[in-house]
Design a protein around this motif. Structure first.
Motif, PDB file in Angstrom:
ATOM      1  N   ASP A 137      49.649  17.125  53.002  1.00  0.00           N
ATOM      2  CA  ASP A 137      48.432  16.985  53.798  1.00  0.00           C
ATOM      3  C   ASP A 137      47.873  15.581  53.563  1.00  0.00           C
ATOM      4  O   ASP A 137      47.537  15.215  52.435  1.00  0.00           O
ATOM      5  CB  ASP A 137      47.404  18.046  53.382  1.00  0.00           C
ATOM      6  CG  ASP A 137      46.156  18.020  54.258  1.00  0.00           C
ATOM      7  OD1 ASP A 137      45.965  17.025  54.997  1.00  0.00           O
ATOM      8  OD2 ASP A 137      45.367  18.977  54.202  1.00  0.00           O
ATOM      9  N   SER A 139      45.285  14.205  55.521  1.00  0.00           N
ATOM     10  CA  SER A 139      44.065  14.086  56.321  1.00  0.00           C
ATOM     11  C   SER A 139      43.059  13.134  55.702  1.00  0.00           C
ATOM     12  O   SER A 139      42.371  12.393  56.417  1.00  0.00           O
ATOM     13  CB  SER A 139      43.439  15.466  56.523  1.00  0.00           C
ATOM     14  OG  SER A 139      43.193  16.093  55.279  1.00  0.00           O
ATOM     15  N   ASP A 338      48.956  17.272  58.673  1.00  0.00           N
ATOM     16  CA  ASP A 338      49.749  17.835  57.586  1.00  0.00           C
ATOM     17  C   ASP A 338      51.091  18.301  58.145  1.00  0.00           C
ATOM     18  O   ASP A 338      51.273  18.431  59.359  1.00  0.00           O
ATOM     19  CB  ASP A 338      49.017  18.991  56.912  1.00  0.00           C
ATOM     20  CG  ASP A 338      48.756  20.136  57.877  1.00  0.00           C
ATOM     21  OD1 ASP A 338      49.605  21.030  57.979  1.00  0.00           O
ATOM     22  OD2 ASP A 338      47.698  20.113  58.556  1.00  0.00           O
TER      23      ASP A 338
END
Length: 427
Positions: A137, A139, A338
């Motif tokens: 992930d 982000s 992700d």
């Protein structure tokens, strides 16, 4: 104002079929050719494999050398009205010579994208993967509001060089609105020194329908670090999971200047096909069902994603891929940060015809709203003409730029003259 003479000093000769940067500089040149301007393109680089035919467009071509007084004679005879530096390194090398011999010429910087932003994000990615090698992930790494981003940029030599070149120039062309906001907000660059100039295109037909398309596509110049990282991520993590869910699917990977390390990734048995350079990028994009652009770092706006819109090809990308590209309008594809999200998005657009057609239909409105050639071309020429007529007052308001030019140009001039004298003594 009457037509004038534009001199472009390029880091490389433009290759519009190899990179978005090459395409963008050609779009800028076309803006001035349309107005009847005389255009000369000069570069210290060697010929590129896919360089544009400048002569066919009526653009004069001139080879130049670094640290050589021959450039002084060249520009003094040419006397251009506007000089455009293609990348900040060219402003560093030739800015003092332009100011010395053509002080009244408007000096414009084409940034293409903020290289310092791209490099800082690459550092953040490396640090994140070093701390967590199996991270899936990303982000928190994508946002311009990342707490460590400005700290990395402000401390980096490349940021100080790039922002200094922006200050020294009369105007800098910025391809991405968020990068303008980064410069004016974090770096306190005056907005009067910046002009938003995105990719400029003419939308055409809707492209082939869902049932006439096949396979996934990834495309991009392999010399561009974000593209190479995306291909490696596809090969090692994303594609195996997509292929597990779509056993017959293929990914066709195209890119200019394909190195042996990229060709080594080719594995038709796994549906992962590395196919080198695409002579017609729009043709292969238009044949694909889904474009994959899993970019984990980068800057600017992405030519491959504009090409996807032109072909009506839905794309799967990250927030880095969409940054500065669609504003409040919906993205013509799916976005995830992700691994699971990207895999799910790819499978859905490849298999779900209704989802594909919904994304397909969103491409044309976005192109019409944000990337049409004529409005941006007219705005650019108008901005240049306005600055040419108010140049003295414009420069008077940029004391920081004048100060930076004074100190940088003197040191660069003396270094260049020392290199030139040393070369003559050893010849």
């Amino acid at each position: 104002m009457p037509p004038a003479h534009l001199l472009v000093i390029g880091y490389v000769w433009p290759e519009p079929r190899s990179s978005a940067a090459g395409g963008h500089i050609m779009q800028i040149l076309q803006c001035f050719l349309d107005q009847g301007w005389q255009v000369t393109f000069a570069s210290p680089a060697g010929d590129g494999e896919h360089m544009a035919d400048l002569a066919a467009l009526g653009i004069a071509r001139q080879a130049i050398e670094l640290n050589n007084e021959s450039f002084d004679r060249f520009i003094a005879e040419l006397t251009p009205d506007v000089v455009l530096f293609d990348r900040f390194m060219m402003e560093e090398q030739f800015g003092w010579r332009v100011e010395k011999h053509c002080p009244s010429a408007l000096r414009v910087l084409e940034t293409s994208d903020l290289q310092s932003l791209r490099d800082a994000r690459q550092v953040l990615l490396k640090d994140a993967l070093k701390a967590q090698p199996q991270r899936e992930d990303f982000s928190t790494l994508f946002s311009l509001d990342h707490p460590d981003l400005y700290r990395h940029m402000a401390a980096a030599d490349i940021s100080q060089r790039e922002v200094a070149a922006i200050y020294r120039s009369d105007l800098s062309l910025m391809i991405s609105q968020p990068e303008i906001e980064l410069l004016t907000g974090q770096f306190r660059v005056p907005g009067a020194l910046l002009h938003h100039c995105p990719l400029m295109v003419e939308p055409s037909g809707p492209g082939k329908p869902f049932e006439q398309r096949a396979h996934f596509l990834s495309i991009g110049n392999f010399r561009h670090a974000p593209n190479w990282d995306a291909v490696l991520w596809l090969k090692t993590v994303l594609w195996p999971r997509i292929r597990q869910r779509l056993p017959q699917a293929e990914l066709h990977v195209y890119g200019a200047y394909t190195p042996p390390k990229a060709m080594a990734l080719n594995n038709p048995a796994q549906g992962f096909r590395v196919l080198n350079w695409a002579e017609d990028a729009l043709q292969v994009m238009g044949d694909a069902r889904v474009a994959l652009a899993p970019l984990r770092f980068g800057a600017g706006i992405k030519g491959k994603l504009v090409d996807a819109m032109l072909c009506g090809t839905p794309s799967v990308t990250t927030p880095i891929g969409t940054e500065g590209m669609h504003g409040p309008l919906p993205w013509p594809g799916l976005v995830a940060s992700d691994v699971d999200g990207l895999v799910d998005a790819a499978v859905r657009l490849h298999q779900d015809q209704a989802a594909w057609e919904h994304a397909h239909a969103q491409a044309r409105p976005l192109l019409e709203a944000r990337y049409r050639y004529r409005p941006h071309a007219e705005a650019l020429v108008t901005r240049i003409d306005t600055l040419r007529s108010t140049l003295q007052a414009h420069r008077l308001c940029n004391f920081t730029g004048a100060m930076l030019r004074h100190h940088h140009h003197k040191s660069t001039q003396y270094m260049a003259q020392w290199i030139e004298a040393k070369r003559k003594n050893t010849a």
